[in-house]
Design an enzyme around this catalytic site. Structure first.
Site, PDB file in Angstrom:
ATOM      1  N   ASP A   1      19.311 -38.938 -39.034  1.00 25.95           N
ATOM      2  CA  ASP A   1      18.245 -38.793 -40.021  1.00 25.95           C
ATOM      3  C   ASP A   1      18.407 -37.517 -40.837  1.00 25.95           C
ATOM      4  O   ASP A   1      17.452 -37.065 -41.482  1.00 25.95           O
ATOM      5  CB  ASP A   1      16.881 -38.766 -39.322  1.00 25.95           C
ATOM      6  CG  ASP A   1      16.518 -40.126 -38.735  1.00 25.95           C
ATOM      7  OD1 ASP A   1      16.713 -41.127 -39.434  1.00 25.95           O
ATOM      8  OD2 ASP A   1      16.079 -40.169 -37.585  1.00 25.95           O
TER       9      ASP A   1
ATOM     10  N   ASP B   1      10.576 -42.141 -38.207  1.00 25.44           N
ATOM     11  CA  ASP B   1      11.619 -43.067 -37.779  1.00 25.44           C
ATOM     12  C   ASP B   1      11.072 -43.855 -36.586  1.00 25.44           C
ATOM     13  O   ASP B   1      10.118 -43.430 -35.924  1.00 25.44           O
ATOM     14  CB  ASP B   1      12.867 -42.282 -37.390  1.00 25.44           C
ATOM     15  CG  ASP B   1      14.012 -43.199 -36.993  1.00 25.44           C
ATOM     16  OD1 ASP B   1      14.163 -44.255 -37.631  1.00 25.44           O
ATOM     17  OD2 ASP B   1      14.727 -42.866 -36.032  1.00 25.44           O
TER      18      ASP B   1
ATOM     19  N   ASP C   1      15.506 -38.010 -35.336  1.00 26.68           N
ATOM     20  CA  ASP C   1      16.223 -37.499 -34.167  1.00 26.68           C
ATOM     21  C   ASP C   1      17.142 -36.334 -34.492  1.00 26.68           C
ATOM     22  O   ASP C   1      17.804 -35.803 -33.608  1.00 26.68           O
ATOM     23  CB  ASP C   1      17.008 -38.622 -33.481  1.00 26.68           C
ATOM     24  CG  ASP C   1      18.097 -39.205 -34.372  1.00 26.68           C
ATOM     25  OD1 ASP C   1      18.377 -38.604 -35.427  1.00 26.68           O
ATOM     26  OD2 ASP C   1      18.651 -40.246 -34.025  1.00 26.68           O
TER      27      ASP C   1
ATOM     28  N   CYS D   1       0.842  -1.193   0.000  1.00 21.47           N
ATOM     29  CA  CYS D   1       0.000   0.000   0.000  1.00 21.47           C
ATOM     30  C   CYS D   1       0.881   1.247   0.000  1.00 21.47           C
ATOM     31  O   CYS D   1       2.110   1.182   0.012  1.00 21.47           O
ATOM     32  CB  CYS D   1      -0.918   0.015   1.222  1.00 21.47           C
ATOM     33  SG  CYS D   1      -0.011   0.010   2.781  1.00 21.47           S
TER      34      CYS D   1
ATOM     35  N   CYS E   1       3.329   1.474   2.844  1.00 18.97           N
ATOM     36  CA  CYS E   1       4.558   0.694   2.617  1.00 18.97           C
ATOM     37  C   CYS E   1       5.541   1.503   1.784  1.00 18.97           C
ATOM     38  O   CYS E   1       6.743   1.547   2.085  1.00 18.97           O
ATOM     39  CB  CYS E   1       4.231  -0.625   1.906  1.00 18.97           C
ATOM     40  SG  CYS E   1       3.206  -1.773   2.852  1.00 18.97           S
TER      41      CYS E   1
END
Length: 859
Positions: free
Chosen positions: A748, A545, A744, A138, A141
């Site tokens: 590949d 795959d 992967d 607030c 604070c």
């Protein structure tokens, strides 16, 4: 922002505030009954028989310490006494234990690396920092923080903002430290940490603020000008000419800042387009605004003719509103991984040896091989391997998996993961630009650097559209000026320029692509190439795959068949005890499958490894063998019963391991590569999308046939080399197929390069080396189907946007050319058209909700 490391004492400091024992600390108890009182300021019990006390508001209040007493008196004197009611109370000051825990963290922010990151040097030997208090609530604070910090040595100013929960502090460098400021705030109950605004955030905030300011000026000018325009429209004949001229001059004065300030980005964009010899969408807009304002200003100076100040201000206001919403879409489309990259902790706890006390250091000092401790609530600062402990880590920002995943000794953890449960000790493997998080950001940057073909085409079409529009506007003005009504020629020409919507045409594609890309990245699918999304929408065939894609690519216990007196769980425990510490894939599979037991681990002695046959050891006082059938049979002697069941009961590629004792066989373990948990969902969704699936693997033909039958895939090929996979895809393409290849990302590579679009499973390969058009950052392969579905939805949205932009312009431009649509109507129509396109693209962001998958394998 760089949030506090979880080793901060915030968890203990933010515990619920204890309720007052007395009533607001009023001294209503008898002397000596101090234990029944609570501190008026912080609420802690007051146990001193003669507590500190003060008269406030006519009542005697007691306090636990002099600090609380001083603060309460100061606040009451400043007019904040109402905050001590039942609904408000200040945070309690930090206690000694929490302070001792926090001081090393504070001290780390005085290191040169972190000072350079958070502290901004100013002229005159001064410095500035932005702090983020955790529990500012607030205005009181904020006032308390400002007053307290201003009294610290060397501090020149402290400004607290309740709305943003930020505190900006300036001090004389050398007279104060960052750790001193943090300690000062903690002393009054506010744990705070340095706050860093990234360069991107600063640019975004600056862009939003500038656009909002211009939009506010335009909106205000529009409303004020309309106040003068409305009487002219309705009662012009009854207004005194002098008053009429005065209203025109007032409208001119109000429109001037709208044109010179609010519309300045429009004129700048038009000038930039003309310098580059490109007809951008700002060109007709700028011409329309400039022409309308110039004609109105000339009529005002001469005192004769029509003025269009209301149309100019309204057009600019609505156009800026559309651009503001489009800016918010682009900023909301930014990847979650990029946001996470700015949230790595600034400090970490480095250990000299395992289990030792740690030293708080800046993350920038970490090196590969360092041992660090990550406590519960902390973010992992670097990639590493767990050496001690077990916990659950939230990896949702990295992988899209919304559930925390279990990590224990030997497992890999990634920078940016959030430790949710227990402390972990990690051996750092990669830091900085080498981490998985840095790879993800690099992939995103690479994708952003490439403009999609569809967006490039849309920009080219928009350029031709603008050029055509300028020609139509000139012809319209000429026709009206020579044959129809010269007095309305300029107004109609402006309406033609304004009513057209090159904005919607240019935004139709990029807004949709940006939203879709952000949605997929939140689900762990990173688009690494600009064309990936539009190509995914046209996919007809998916080449998959097997190992590492549809299956886990590792051994797992598929079946346990007890053959003796022990049950399956006991047999697994015996086998795991013998294989404990082994690095062979079979050993890891047996250990992983063994049930966790709260009891003492089984005692293993006299271990003997027979290469090619198996293991022999004494487990819990009993001699056992684990391995091949003949090796296990030999333990019981030739006359003893031995294993005689077939060694391959499941399918080609499965491996059978036997466990036996001197009395005979105890169990048979069937180990095989297992399918990923989400593989059935992936294949089912691909079939729903009408996509043909192909299983192409390098495994032996019998195994591939078995897996294809298991998955229900009709098209398969086995014993295929990487080059053979590429040829397989090429044959499909010759038949007219648009192929998506999934692999992967390493072995590949040929097939990924051959396919029109490719997705690499990046969970086991460096993302920067994947070379695919998109990368799946986790093992949830069902998101591949999600990518296809989102890409098709994106294509529909783009078509809807382009269709609407085309329809609107076909209808609106003829209406404007015939004089049926005035300039202010044209401004509203153009803005609404752009808003509709942006809002339609915004729907794609909803596809980026976190993914949820069942937990499996302890994860």
């Amino acid at each position: 922002m760089s949030p506090p490391p979880a080793t901060s004492p915030s968890a203990s400091l933010l515990a619920p505030f204890p309720p007052p024992i007395g009533r607001d600390g009023a001294d209503t108890a008898a002397p000596g009954a101090g234990a029944a009182l609570a501190c008026f300021h912080c609420g802690l019990p007051v146990t001193d028989p003669q507590p500190l006390a003060a008269d406030l508001d006519g009542s005697r209040r007691v306090f636990c310490c002099g600090g609380c007493q001083a603060l309460a008196q100061t606040l009451h004197a400043a007019g904040f006494a109402h905050l001590y009611g039942d609904e408000a109370r200040f945070a309690r000051p930090i206690d000694d234990d929490a302070r001792r825990e926090a001081e090393p963290v504070w001290a780390a922010y005085d290191a040169p690396e972190l000072r350079a990151q958070f502290v901004r040097p100013l002229d005159g030997g001064r410095a500035e920092i932005t702090l983020a208090p955790e529990n500012i609530r607030c205005a009181a604070c904020a006032w308390l923080i400002e007053q307290h910090l201003s009294r610290q040595p060397g501090v020149e100013s402290a400004v607290a903002n309740v709305a943003t929960r930020r505190v900006v502090v300036r001090w004389r460098d050398g007279a104060q430290t960052v750790s001193g400021l943090l300690a000062a705030l903690a002393g009054i109950g506010y744990m705070a940490w340095p706050f860093e605004v990234s360069r991107t955030d600063q640019q975004d905030r600056r862009a939003r603020r500038g656009l909002l300011m211009r939009m506010a000026v335009a909106m205000l000018g529009m409303m004020q000008v309309m106040m003068y325009a409305w009487p002219i429209y309705t009662h012009e004949a009854t207004i005194d000419p002098g008053q009429l001229q005065l209203m025109r001059w007032a409208s001119f004065a109000l429109t001037l800042p709208v044109v010179c300030y609010a519309a300045s980005p429009i004129f700048a964009g038009a000038w930039r387009s003309l310098r580059q010899r490109h007809m951008g969408m700002d060109v007709p807009v700028a011409i329309g605004v400039a022409a309308g304002f110039a004609a109105s200003a000339l009529a005002t100076v001469r005192g004769v003719g029509e003025v269009y100040f209301d149309s100019v201000t309204m057009f600019v206001a609505f156009l800026l509103l559309a651009r503001y919403l489009e800016l918010r879409v682009r900023q909301a489309s930014r990847s979650g991984a990029e946001m996470l990259a700015r949230q790595l902790p600034a400090t970490c706890e480095r250990l000299a040896t395992a289990g030792a006390a740690g030293e708080r250091i800046p993350v920038a000092r970490l090196r590969a091989g360092d041992l660090i401790r990550v406590k519960a609530g902390e973010i992992v600062p670097a990639d590493g391997a767990v050496t001690s402990g077990a916990s659950a880590l939230d990896e949702s920002m990295l992988t899209g998996e919304s559930r925390p995943v279990r990590r224990c000794a030997g497992d890999t953890v990634l920078a940016g993961s959030f430790n949710t449960a227990s402390p972990l000790e990690l051996r750092v493997t990669r830091v900085g630009a080498g981490t998985r998080l840095a790879e993800i950001v690099a992939v995103l940057d690479r994708a952003l650097a490439e403009k999609p073909r569809l967006a490039t085409l849309a920009d080219r079409v928009a350029g031709w559209f603008v050029a055509t529009l300028l020609v139509l506007a000139a012809l319209t003005g000429l026709v009206w000026g020579l044959w129809i009504d010269p007095s309305r020629a300029l107004l109609v020409t402006i309406a033609v320029l304004v009513v057209s919507c090159p904005c919607a045409l240019s935004l139709a594609t990029p807004a949709a692509l940006a939203a879709a890309g952000a949605a997929l990245s939140r689900r762990g699918v990173l688009l690494a190439r600009g064309h990936a999304l539009e190509t995914l929408a046209r996919v007809t065939d998916v080449v998959l795959d097997k190992t590492g894609t549809l299956t886990e690519g590792r051994f797992a216990v598929a079946a346990v068949e007890p053959l003796g007196e022990a049950d399956a769980a006991r047999c697994l425990a015996l086998a795991a005890a013998m294989e404990r510490g082994g690095e062979h894939p079979i050993a890891r599979a047996l250990v992983a499958a063994a049930p966790e037991s709260a009891g003492q681990p089984l005692q293993v002695s006299d271990m003997r490894n027979v290469p090619g046959h198996g293991l022999e050891a004494v487990v819990a006082g009993r001699r056992l063998r684990l391995g091949r059938a003949d090796f296990v049979r030999a333990l019981g002697g030739e006359g003893r019963p031995g294993p005689d069941a077939p060694d391959n009961p499941m399918h080609p590629g499965a491996t059978v391991v036997w466990l036996g004792a001197e009395t005979g066989p105890l169990a048979r373990f069937v180990l095989a590569d297992v399918e990923r948990p989400e593989t059935p969902a992936l294949l089912a969704r691909l079939r729903e999308l009408g996509v043909r699936c192909h299983l192409v693997s390098g495994d032996n033909l019998a195994a591939v046939h078995w897996w294809a039958a298991h998955f229900g895939i009709e098209r398969m090929a086995g014993e295929v080399t990487p080059e053979g996979k590429r040829d397989y895809v090429a044959r499909l393409q010759q038949q007219g197929a648009v192929v998506l290849a999934v692999g992967d990302g390493i072995n590949d590579a040929p097939v990924l390069a051959q396919a029109q679009v490719s997705i690499a499973i990046g969970s086991g390969a460096p993302l920067a080396q994947a070379g695919a058009d998109a990368v799946l950052t986790h093992g949830g392969v069902a998101e591949i189907a999600t990518a296809l579905a989102v890409s098709r939805q994106t294509r529909r949205v783009v078509r809807q946007n382009l269709g609407w932009a085309f329809f609107y312009n076909v209808v609106a431009i003829p209406l404007a050319a015939t004089g049926l649509v005035t300039a202010w109507m044209a401004g509203i129509g153009m803005s609404l058209s752009s808003l509709l396109v942006v809002a339609n693209a915004w729907r794609l962001l909803r596809a980026g909700k976190p993914r949820r998958t069942p937990l499996h394998n302890g994860a």
